[in-house]
Design an enzyme around this catalytic site. Structure first.
Site, PDB file in Angstrom:
ATOM      1  N   SER A  20      -0.747  11.591  -2.622  1.00  0.00           N
ATOM      2  CA  SER A  20       0.373  11.751  -1.676  1.00  0.00           C
ATOM      3  C   SER A  20       0.340  13.135  -1.029  1.00  0.00           C
ATOM      4  O   SER A  20       0.545  13.276   0.185  1.00  0.00           O
ATOM      5  CB  SER A  20       1.707  11.593  -2.415  1.00  0.00           C
ATOM      6  OG  SER A  20       1.838  10.288  -2.896  1.00  0.00           O
ATOM      7  N   ARG A  24      -0.473  14.325   3.072  1.00  0.00           N
ATOM      8  CA  ARG A  24       0.514  15.110   3.818  1.00  0.00           C
ATOM      9  C   ARG A  24      -0.049  16.461   4.245  1.00  0.00           C
ATOM     10  O   ARG A  24       0.323  16.992   5.299  1.00  0.00           O
ATOM     11  CB  ARG A  24       1.782  15.277   2.964  1.00  0.00           C
ATOM     12  CG  ARG A  24       2.580  13.961   2.854  1.00  0.00           C
ATOM     13  CD  ARG A  24       3.468  13.979   1.620  1.00  0.00           C
ATOM     14  NE  ARG A  24       4.405  12.859   1.570  1.00  0.00           N
ATOM     15  CZ  ARG A  24       4.101  11.631   1.137  1.00  0.00           C
ATOM     16  NH1 ARG A  24       2.870  11.339   0.733  1.00  0.00           N
ATOM     17  NH2 ARG A  24       5.026  10.676   1.113  1.00  0.00           N
ATOM     18  N   GLY A  91      -1.711   2.484   2.661  1.00  0.00           N
ATOM     19  CA  GLY A  91      -0.334   2.290   3.119  1.00  0.00           C
ATOM     20  C   GLY A  91       0.301   3.608   3.543  1.00  0.00           C
ATOM     21  O   GLY A  91       1.066   3.661   4.504  1.00  0.00           O
ATOM     22  N   ARG A 119       0.477  -6.180   4.263  1.00  0.00           N
ATOM     23  CA  ARG A 119       1.602  -5.407   3.697  1.00  0.00           C
ATOM     24  C   ARG A 119       2.704  -5.198   4.745  1.00  0.00           C
ATOM     25  O   ARG A 119       2.429  -5.094   5.935  1.00  0.00           O
ATOM     26  CB  ARG A 119       1.075  -4.090   3.121  1.00  0.00           C
ATOM     27  CG  ARG A 119       0.131  -4.366   1.952  1.00  0.00           C
ATOM     28  CD  ARG A 119      -0.378  -3.125   1.322  1.00  0.00           C
ATOM     29  NE  ARG A 119       0.684  -2.316   0.740  1.00  0.00           N
ATOM     30  CZ  ARG A 119       0.492  -1.087   0.273  1.00  0.00           C
ATOM     31  NH1 ARG A 119      -0.719  -0.546   0.329  1.00  0.00           N
ATOM     32  NH2 ARG A 119       1.484  -0.407  -0.245  1.00  0.00           N
ATOM     33  N   SER A 164      11.740   4.271  -0.523  1.00  0.00           N
ATOM     34  CA  SER A 164      10.311   4.381  -0.241  1.00  0.00           C
ATOM     35  C   SER A 164      10.007   5.714   0.412  1.00  0.00           C
ATOM     36  O   SER A 164      10.544   6.029   1.480  1.00  0.00           O
ATOM     37  CB  SER A 164       9.877   3.236   0.688  1.00  0.00           C
ATOM     38  OG  SER A 164       8.687   3.594   1.375  1.00  0.00           O
ATOM     39  N   GLN A 166       7.274   6.485   1.725  1.00  0.00           N
ATOM     40  CA  GLN A 166       6.497   6.259   2.944  1.00  0.00           C
ATOM     41  C   GLN A 166       7.434   6.042   4.130  1.00  0.00           C
ATOM     42  O   GLN A 166       7.218   6.572   5.214  1.00  0.00           O
ATOM     43  CB  GLN A 166       5.551   5.073   2.762  1.00  0.00           C
ATOM     44  CG  GLN A 166       4.476   5.376   1.726  1.00  0.00           C
ATOM     45  CD  GLN A 166       3.537   4.225   1.466  1.00  0.00           C
ATOM     46  OE1 GLN A 166       3.707   3.137   2.002  1.00  0.00           O
ATOM     47  NE2 GLN A 166       2.530   4.462   0.642  1.00  0.00           N
ATOM     48  N   ASP A 312       3.970   3.614  -9.273  1.00  0.00           N
ATOM     49  CA  ASP A 312       2.524   3.381  -9.329  1.00  0.00           C
ATOM     50  C   ASP A 312       1.992   3.343 -10.764  1.00  0.00           C
ATOM     51  O   ASP A 312       0.847   2.947 -10.996  1.00  0.00           O
ATOM     52  CB  ASP A 312       1.779   4.459  -8.531  1.00  0.00           C
ATOM     53  CG  ASP A 312       2.054   4.343  -7.034  1.00  0.00           C
ATOM     54  OD1 ASP A 312       2.466   3.262  -6.574  1.00  0.00           O
ATOM     55  OD2 ASP A 312       1.859   5.352  -6.317  1.00  0.00           O
ATOM     56  N   ARG A 343       1.378  -6.724  -7.798  1.00  0.00           N
ATOM     57  CA  ARG A 343       1.090  -6.169  -9.127  1.00  0.00           C
ATOM     58  C   ARG A 343       1.857  -6.862 -10.248  1.00  0.00           C
ATOM     59  O   ARG A 343       1.500  -6.678 -11.415  1.00  0.00           O
ATOM     60  CB  ARG A 343       1.329  -4.644  -9.131  1.00  0.00           C
ATOM     61  CG  ARG A 343       0.251  -3.916  -8.341  1.00  0.00           C
ATOM     62  CD  ARG A 343       0.419  -2.410  -8.335  1.00  0.00           C
ATOM     63  NE  ARG A 343      -0.664  -1.793  -7.573  1.00  0.00           N
ATOM     64  CZ  ARG A 343      -0.613  -0.550  -7.080  1.00  0.00           C
ATOM     65  NH1 ARG A 343       0.440   0.198  -7.271  1.00  0.00           N
ATOM     66  NH2 ARG A 343      -1.641  -0.081  -6.401  1.00  0.00           N
ATOM     67  N   ARG A 385      -5.391   0.586  -8.930  1.00  0.00           N
ATOM     68  CA  ARG A 385      -4.555   0.846 -10.109  1.00  0.00           C
ATOM     69  C   ARG A 385      -4.685  -0.275 -11.144  1.00  0.00           C
ATOM     70  O   ARG A 385      -4.491  -0.053 -12.337  1.00  0.00           O
ATOM     71  CB  ARG A 385      -3.098   1.066  -9.709  1.00  0.00           C
ATOM     72  CG  ARG A 385      -2.960   2.224  -8.728  1.00  0.00           C
ATOM     73  CD  ARG A 385      -1.721   3.041  -8.886  1.00  0.00           C
ATOM     74  NE  ARG A 385      -1.668   4.051  -7.831  1.00  0.00           N
ATOM     75  CZ  ARG A 385      -2.306   5.222  -7.861  1.00  0.00           C
ATOM     76  NH1 ARG A 385      -3.045   5.559  -8.914  1.00  0.00           N
ATOM     77  NH2 ARG A 385      -2.226   6.073  -6.858  1.00  0.00           N
TER      78      ARG A 385
HETATM   79  C1  S3P Z   1       3.526   6.941  -1.605  1.00  0.00           C
HETATM   80  C2  S3P Z   1       4.720   6.297  -1.844  1.00  0.00           C
HETATM   81  C3  S3P Z   1       4.824   5.088  -2.681  1.00  0.00           C
HETATM   82  C4  S3P Z   1       3.606   4.912  -3.579  1.00  0.00           C
HETATM   83  C5  S3P Z   1       2.321   5.096  -2.820  1.00  0.00           C
HETATM   84  C6  S3P Z   1       2.260   6.501  -2.215  1.00  0.00           C
HETATM   85  C7  S3P Z   1       3.528   8.121  -0.719  1.00  0.00           C
HETATM   86  O1  S3P Z   1       4.932   3.964  -1.837  1.00  0.00           O
HETATM   87  O2  S3P Z   1       3.626   3.635  -4.174  1.00  0.00           O
HETATM   88  O3  S3P Z   1       1.217   4.937  -3.686  1.00  0.00           O
HETATM   89  O4  S3P Z   1       2.531   8.881  -0.700  1.00  0.00           O
HETATM   90  O5  S3P Z   1       4.528   8.332  -0.021  1.00  0.00           O
HETATM   91  P1  S3P Z   1       6.335   3.461  -1.230  1.00  0.00           P
HETATM   92  O6  S3P Z   1       6.827   4.473  -0.276  1.00  0.00           O
HETATM   93  O7  S3P Z   1       6.006   2.161  -0.541  1.00  0.00           O
HETATM   94  O8  S3P Z   1       7.232   3.268  -2.414  1.00  0.00           O
END
Ligand code: S3P
Length: 425
Positions: A20, A24, A91, A119, A164, A166, A312, A343, A385
């Site tokens: 993550s 960023r 994602g 997704r 979330s 994300q 995760d 999952r 994972r």
């Molecule tokens: C992430 C947020 C999570 C996580 C993903 C990484 C991120 O997803 O499961 O592996 O880097 O912001 P969600 O925002 O869909 O919960």
């Protein structure tokens, strides 16, 4: 890949950089003025996809062993990509990048692999549309490919139905270009790496409970970003050393940000022996070394506000639960169904194949520890994972486990099997 029972794990491992935070660092480095130096950047396929997308928008990025240099062009310095932006399996790349692309003075199309094209993207399309963005799912099913025609945005207050990071990060990144302040309120706080890093780069944020507000047009200035080790990768070693008798390992440089470290709390509640050593703070992200020794576990309930802080890690926690005494219940984790694979279904299929007593529920699973696990054929559905969780299960099970499509670990931990083998006897 065939994996056999282990007689114990011993030694030290340095965990690769946090996924993550690595994503960023490239994104904000590209939007800052000057050269951002990232150390311990995760060289996994997902983060390399992010890097490649920014290169296609004219950002020069040097990736030499040990460090990444991002030559940022400022908030308004991206160029129109000449081709599709391919996020691969990531994602985080597609959702965060959607927020950055929506306000640009050009159009772009984001696509990715078969998993990413299934997704849900409506969760970012909806708030971005409220901000005025023009974003379209080209297949009309709310999934990638996404066509984004850049347009000026307005600031909004968005209450996200899902916790979330994300979604939150996508809106905050878009908010940097809006005509006023942008606020996101979450039902439960998700990982806050974007907030911490935006502040580190010089953006003005206010945070109150699960709400965060960003002011537009921040002057982002290049920074040094030392990336801590990924707790989501450390999780496999924590689980392996706990489950395999006669183990004692030191896991160096693990990020222990409280919005990510729910697994450590749950492991301790289950009876795991984990000690924090050398706690420190690296550019706004807390880290520590973890000393883990084998121990016997008991079942627990994992639910509510802690879920986003270990989302995760739930697959490997389910593996631990299968070796624990008593019942473990996982609830409020319906998000597991829309990760790189479903999952819940995939854990039920594979843990059952190894002889575990597990039932899937609409928002989690129930695992009754007790039955001894045996080797089996594991179907990973190319989900990194899942592959790593079952490599751990294999070390504590009777016989040989075969992991299909084992190389999907390249997404987040290319040297995973090598590190595991080095520690295992
Ligand atoms: C992430 C947020 C999570 C996580 C993903 C990484 C991120 O997803 O499961 O592996 O880097 O912001 P969600 O925002 O869909 O919960």
């Amino acid at each position: 890949m065939n994996i056999q029972r282990s007689n114990g794990l011993k030694g030290e491992v340095k965990i690769p950089g946090d996924k993550s935070i690595s994503h960023r660092a490239v994104m904000l480095g590209a939007l800052a003025k000057g050269t951002t130096k990232i150390t311990d950047f995760l060289q996994g396929a997902d983060c390399l996809s992010t890097m490649e997308c920014f290169r296609r928008m004219g950002i020069q990025i040097q990736n030499t062993s040990g460090e990444v240099l991002v030559h940022g062009q400022g908030l308004h310095g991206l160029a129109a990509p000449s081709d599709l932006l391919n996020v691969g399996n990531s994602g985080t790349t597609i959702r965060l990048l959607s927020g950055i692309l929506a306000p640009q003075p050009f159009s772009a199309t984001l696509t990715g692999d078969a998993s990413i094209q299934k997704r849900p993207m409506k969760r970012v399309m909806e708030p971005l549309s409220q901000m005025g963005a023009k974003i379209e799912s080209l297949s009309g099913n709310g999934c990638a490919p996404l066509r984004i025609s850049g347009t000026p945005l307005k600031g909004i207050h968005y209450k996200t139905p899902v916790a979330s990071a994300q979604v939150k990060s996508c809106i905050l990144f878009a908010g940097m270009y809006a005509d006023g302040a942008t606020t996101v309120t979450e039902p439960v706080l998700s990982r806050d790496h974007s907030e911490r890093m935006l502040e580190h780069f010089g953006a003005r944020l206010t945070r109150e409970g699960t709400a965060v507000t960003i002011q537009p047009e921040p002057q982002l200035a290049a920074r040094e970003i030392p990336v801590p080790g990924d707790i989501s990768s450390a999780a496999y070693f924590i689980a392996a050393a706990t489950l395999v008798p006669h183990s004692e390992i030191l896991i160096r440089n693990v990020g222990i940000n409280p919005t990510r470290s729910g697994m450590l709390e749950v492991c301790r509640a289950m009876g795991a022996d984990i000690q924090y050593l050398n706690e420190r703070d690296d550019s706004g992200e807390p880290t520590a070394d973890l000393l883990v020794r084998s121990s016997s576990l008991k079942g627990t309930v994992i639910e509510g506000a802690i879920i986003p802080a270990l989302i995760d890690e739930l697959p490997v926690l389910a593996v631990m639960a299968a070796f624990a005494k008593g019942e473990t219940i996982i609830r409020n984790a319906e998000e597991l169904k829309v990760k790189e694979s479903d999952r819940i279904a995939v854990m039920v299929e594979n843990l059952s194949a190894m002889g575990a007593d597990i039932t899937g529920t609409p928002d989690g699973m129930i695992i009754r520890g007790g039955p001894a696990l045996h080797g089996a054929e594991i179907h990973t559905y190319k989900d990194h994972r899942i592959a790593m969780s079952f490599a751990v299960a294999a070390l504590a099970a009777e016989g040989t486990t075969h992991i299909e499509d084992a190389d999907c670990v390249n997404i987040s931990y290319p040297d995973f099997y090598g590190d595991l083998q080095r520690l295992s006897r």
